[in-house]
Write an enzyme that holds these catalytic residues in place. Structure first.
Site, PDB file in Angstrom:
ATOM      1  N   LYS A  73       0.772  -0.985  -0.165  1.00 31.49           N
ATOM      2  CA  LYS A  73      -0.170   0.202  -0.101  1.00 31.49           C
ATOM      3  C   LYS A  73       0.744   1.262  -0.100  1.00 31.49           C
ATOM      4  O   LYS A  73       0.534   2.335  -0.587  1.00 31.49           O
ATOM      5  CB  LYS A  73      -1.011  -0.077   1.146  1.00 31.49           C
ATOM      6  CG  LYS A  73      -1.805  -1.293   1.035  1.00 31.49           C
ATOM      7  CD  LYS A  73      -3.095  -1.111   2.095  1.00 31.49           C
ATOM      8  CE  LYS A  73      -3.854  -2.398   1.994  1.00 31.49           C
ATOM      9  NZ  LYS A  73      -4.982  -2.328   2.860  1.00 31.49           N
ATOM     10  N   ASN A  94      -5.284   1.778  -1.461  1.00 29.01           N
ATOM     11  CA  ASN A  94      -5.527   0.462  -1.646  1.00 29.01           C
ATOM     12  C   ASN A  94      -6.384   0.229  -3.071  1.00 29.01           C
ATOM     13  O   ASN A  94      -6.894  -0.911  -3.343  1.00 29.01           O
ATOM     14  CB  ASN A  94      -6.396  -0.140  -0.504  1.00 29.01           C
ATOM     15  CG  ASN A  94      -7.600   0.447  -0.545  1.00 29.01           C
ATOM     16  OD1 ASN A  94      -7.855   1.657  -0.985  1.00 29.01           O
ATOM     17  ND2 ASN A  94      -8.586  -0.273  -0.118  1.00 29.01           N
ATOM     18  N   ALA A 135      -0.072  -0.389  12.709  1.00 31.75           N
ATOM     19  CA  ALA A 135       0.278   0.902  12.088  1.00 31.75           C
ATOM     20  C   ALA A 135       0.639   1.026  10.600  1.00 31.75           C
ATOM     21  O   ALA A 135       1.290   1.993  10.102  1.00 31.75           O
ATOM     22  CB  ALA A 135       1.022   1.896  12.775  1.00 31.75           C
ATOM     23  N   GLY A 137      -0.683   0.027   6.474  1.00 33.51           N
ATOM     24  CA  GLY A 137      -1.502   0.668   5.566  1.00 33.51           C
ATOM     25  C   GLY A 137      -2.933   0.940   5.933  1.00 33.51           C
ATOM     26  O   GLY A 137      -3.472   1.650   6.161  1.00 33.51           O
TER      27      GLY A 137
END
Length: 269
Positions: A73, A94, A135, A137
């Site tokens: 991502k 995404n 923490a 994407g």
């Protein structure tokens, strides 16, 4: 299903691993139902091959859009000519689609999908205390969307302390005073969300200490296979409402479908 021909538009979903994704079947079926001659194809691209493989896929004229899952991502965002404001803030996407003027536009629907999935089940985040494990994407997007949706406070934990610190710094810039570091203790939180890899394998450690879960808490997981994860099983034992990764995916489906096909339809008119 409409017969595949040389006119069929191709959309891709890239990730590593890829076997757990459900979106290709769901979105390909939705394309057929809408009369859009296209399909979504999963592709396993190893992390070290992303920067060589992605430009080749983007250069194919019959590829309209590319969906992106873990761990690509952040890397895929660097290949976009333009990003939505939320994707630019996160530095992660995404979904990306071809622009009529050339280049690719990237957006991020992970957090929006999770928030919509929770809201559709009666668990709106406004006024809630939210804990996010992860923490990366997905975790970054969920954290931003939770605060945008009105969560009063958010705790975040990731074993990668550098990644955790970077996300906390970003949240502090945009939502000062509302996000802090978590330590795995979910006592007092209304909503607990796992946005990490923990749960892909049966022997994975739990992403949080479930002993702190209250019976009226809501626990959600981004993982779509296996379902339910061990976290959700443990949460259900404690009386919690749960939402698995398929519910988050359902929340994203219309958002992603519109993103992929709106521009594609104009390109092929």
């Amino acid at each position: 299903m409409t017969a595949l021909t040389g006119k069929t538009r191709i959309n891709l979903l890239i990730g590593s691993p890829i076997s757990q994704v459900l979106a290709p079947g769901w979105l390909s079926e939705r394309m057929q139902e809408a009369g859009y001659d296209g399909l979504l194809v999963p592709m396993h691209i190893l992390p070290e091959r992303l920067d060589s493989a992605l430009p080749e896929l983007m250069a194919m004229p019959n590829v309209d859009a590319i969906l992106v899952t873990l761990p690509h991502k952040f890397g895929a965002a660097r290949h976009c000519a333009e990003l939505s404001p939320r994707a630019a803030a996160l530095g992660a996407i995404n979904a990306m689609r071809r622009r009529p003027e050339g280049g690719w536009f990237g957006d991020n629907f992970d957090g929006a999908g999770m928030v919509k999935g929770l809201s559709d089940a009666g668990h709106a985040l406004a006024g809630k205390a939210v804990y996010v494990a992860g923490a990366g994407g997905a975790g970054s997007s969920i954290a931003v969307s939770a605060l945008e949706a009105g969560a009063t406070r958010l705790a975040l934990h990731d074993p990668d302390t550098e990644k955790q610190a970077a996300l906390l710094a970003l949240l502090e810039r945009h939502y000062p005073g509302r996000a802090r570091q978590g330590q795995g203790d979910v006592t007092g939180f209304d909503v607990v969300i796992n946005a990490s890899y923990a749960g892909f394998n049966p022997n994975d450690p739990l992403p949080v200490d479930v002993s702190g879960l209250a019976g009226n808490a809501v626990v959600a997981d981004v993982i779509t296979d296996p379902v339910p994860t061990r976290l959700l099983i443990e949460a259900e034992k404690r009386g919690c409402a749960t939402r698995d990764g398929t519910h988050m995916l359902e929340g994203q489906m219309q958002l992603l479908f519109d993103f992929m096909t709106e521009q594609a339809r104009s390109l092929t008119k």
